[in-house]
Write a protein that holds these residues in place. Structure first.
Motif, PDB file in Angstrom:
ATOM      1  N   TYR A   1       0.858  -1.185   0.000  1.00 25.08           N
ATOM      2  CA  TYR A   1       0.000   0.000   0.000  1.00 25.08           C
ATOM      3  C   TYR A   1       0.895   1.236   0.000  1.00 25.08           C
ATOM      4  CZ  TYR A   1      -3.891  -2.976   1.593  1.00 25.08           C
ATOM      5  OH  TYR A   1      -4.871  -3.942   1.695  1.00 25.08           O
TER       6      TYR A   1
ATOM      7  N   GLN B   1       0.799   5.369   1.281  1.00 23.18           N
ATOM      8  CA  GLN B   1       0.075   6.339   2.099  1.00 23.18           C
ATOM      9  C   GLN B   1       0.725   7.701   1.969  1.00 23.18           C
ATOM     10  OE1 GLN B   1       0.149   5.690   6.361  1.00 23.18           O
ATOM     11  NE2 GLN B   1      -1.806   6.770   6.650  1.00 23.18           N
TER      12      GLN B   1
ATOM     13  N   GLY C   1      -1.933  12.786   5.247  1.00 22.70           N
ATOM     14  CA  GLY C   1      -3.336  13.136   5.450  1.00 22.70           C
ATOM     15  C   GLY C   1      -4.328  12.185   4.803  1.00 22.70           C
ATOM     16  N   GLN C   2      -3.818  11.101   4.246  1.00 28.42           N
ATOM     17  CA  GLN C   2      -4.696  10.142   3.577  1.00 28.42           C
ATOM     18  C   GLN C   2      -4.580   8.768   4.218  1.00 28.42           C
ATOM     19  OE1 GLN C   2      -6.750  11.140   1.058  1.00 28.42           O
ATOM     20  NE2 GLN C   2      -5.896  13.189   1.350  1.00 28.42           N
ATOM     21  N   GLY C   3      -5.587   7.921   3.932  1.00 29.80           N
ATOM     22  CA  GLY C   3      -5.464   6.530   4.329  1.00 29.80           C
ATOM     23  C   GLY C   3      -4.615   5.773   3.317  1.00 29.80           C
ATOM     24  N   PRO C   4      -4.152   4.589   3.680  1.00 29.09           N
ATOM     25  CA  PRO C   4      -3.381   3.783   2.734  1.00 29.09           C
ATOM     26  C   PRO C   4      -4.200   3.438   1.488  1.00 29.09           C
ATOM     27  CG  PRO C   4      -3.134   2.944   4.971  1.00 29.09           C
ATOM     28  CD  PRO C   4      -4.232   3.960   5.005  1.00 29.09           C
TER      29      PRO C   4
ATOM     30  N   PHE D   1      -4.254   0.816  -1.874  1.00 31.99           N
ATOM     31  CA  PHE D   1      -3.748  -0.463  -2.357  1.00 31.99           C
ATOM     32  C   PHE D   1      -2.912  -0.293  -3.621  1.00 31.99           C
ATOM     33  CE2 PHE D   1      -3.865  -4.929  -3.244  1.00 31.99           C
ATOM     34  CZ  PHE D   1      -4.035  -5.044  -4.611  1.00 31.99           C
TER      35      PHE D   1
ATOM     36  N   MET E   1       4.682   7.146   2.275  1.00 29.45           N
ATOM     37  CA  MET E   1       5.015   5.995   3.108  1.00 29.45           C
ATOM     38  C   MET E   1       4.553   4.757   2.344  1.00 29.45           C
ATOM     39  SD  MET E   1       5.947   4.877   6.280  1.00 29.45           S
ATOM     40  CE  MET E   1       5.296   5.602   7.804  1.00 29.45           C
TER      41      MET E   1
ATOM     42  N   LEU F   1       3.739   0.910   2.654  1.00 30.15           N
ATOM     43  CA  LEU F   1       3.386  -0.049   3.701  1.00 30.15           C
ATOM     44  C   LEU F   1       3.218  -1.435   3.110  1.00 30.15           C
ATOM     45  CD1 LEU F   1       0.704   2.181   5.422  1.00 30.15           C
ATOM     46  CD2 LEU F   1       2.810   1.429   6.506  1.00 30.15           C
TER      47      LEU F   1
ATOM     48  N   PHE G   1       0.267  -5.180   9.387  1.00 30.72           N
ATOM     49  CA  PHE G   1       1.125  -4.232   8.697  1.00 30.72           C
ATOM     50  C   PHE G   1       2.513  -4.138   9.313  1.00 30.72           C
ATOM     51  CE2 PHE G   1      -1.377  -1.950   5.526  1.00 30.72           C
ATOM     52  CZ  PHE G   1      -2.640  -2.455   5.792  1.00 30.72           C
TER      53      PHE G   1
ATOM     54  N   GLY H   1       6.516   0.299   7.717  1.00 29.98           N
ATOM     55  CA  GLY H   1       6.545   1.182   6.570  1.00 29.98           C
ATOM     56  C   GLY H   1       7.938   1.666   6.203  1.00 29.98           C
TER      57      GLY H   1
ATOM     58  N   ARG I   1       9.465   5.143   4.602  1.00 31.98           N
ATOM     59  CA  ARG I   1       9.126   6.512   4.212  1.00 31.98           C
ATOM     60  C   ARG I   1      10.107   6.970   3.144  1.00 31.98           C
ATOM     61  NH1 ARG I   1       5.773  10.186   5.763  1.00 31.98           N
ATOM     62  NH2 ARG I   1       5.215   9.162   7.710  1.00 31.98           N
TER      63      ARG I   1
END
Lengths: 112, 114
Positions: free
Chosen positions: B35, B37, B40-43, B45, B89, B91, B105, B108, B110
């Motif tokens: 994933y 990320q 400010g956002q969700g992961p 896919f 990031m 993940l 998970f 991550g 970065r």
């Protein structure tokens, strides 16, 4: 809509209960998840609920599922400062074999 | 085995360079996911493997991205000719491959592209 939706911010006082809400998208979603993310870290699985359940309790965490409204909530009892983090709601949609769809996350801030 | 591990944890590179990330899943987990990320956002896919087979790729995975899981254990994600928009990031997650599909998970990687 297409997106999993969550409110972006929640602030509570230490010792109070926190309720984080989520609206998911697919009525055929099988599993719904709550993950926690602390700054700079990966995602920690908190709990999940299967779609044939209405409620699940796990120590301080209570998950409620309303399938009719496609609404999921996470209640944290006796919230502590260590609970401050971003909480993500995620769904596995019926047609897509295991990939997770996430909301934008709710930033929970707990004040002492 | 304490969980999913990822290396490196941080990577700074210049635009145009290639980078490679590694993910080691939980032992015995058949499925491995990548994933991305952004702030400010969700992961979101990217791709997933069942053992060594790559079964699904997101449209986010442009032709500059490639992922492998050659022996069905660890996986690598390579980004060629990095762009500033690749800063994020990355993940990795793994799951047992049963019907329940709970994904665990890693910490991550970065990436910062200058």
């Amino acid at each position: 809509g297409e997106d999993v939706e969550q409110s972006l911010f929640l602030s509570v006082r230490e010792g109070d209960s926190s309720v984080i809400n989520c609206t998911y998208t697919d009525s055929s979603s099988t599993y719904l998840y709550w993950y926690k993310q602390e700054p700079g870290a990966g995602l920690q699985l908190l709990t999940y609920i299967f779609s044939n359940m209405d409620m699940k309790q796990d120590q301080r965490l209570t998950v409620l599922l309303n399938k009719k409204d496609k609404h999921l909530s996470l209640r944290i009892a006796d919230t502590q400062t260590g609970d401050s983090a971003i909480y993500f709601c995620a769904e596995i949609r019926g047609s897509t074999l295991g990939r997770l769809y996430f909301g934008r996350g709710t930033q929970l801030t707990v004040w002492p | 085995d304490t969980g999913v591990s990822q290396n490196p944890r941080h990577k700074i590179t210049k635009r145009g360079q290639n980078v490679t990330f590694r993910c080691d899943p939980i032992s015995e987990h058949n499925r491995l996911y990548w994933y991305r990320q952004t702030l400010g956002q969700g992961p979101e896919f990217l791709t997933y493997f069942q053992n060594e087979a790559q079964l699904e790729k997101s449209r986010l995975l442009s032709d500059r991205f490639s992922a492998e899981r050659p022996k069905g254990s660890f996986s690598t994600l390579e980004i060629q000719r990095t762009e500033q928009g690749d800063s994020a990031m990355y993940l990795c997650a793994s799951s047992p491959g049963t019907t329940q599909e709970t994904q665990y998970f890693g910490p991550g990687t970065r990436l910062l592209v200058l």
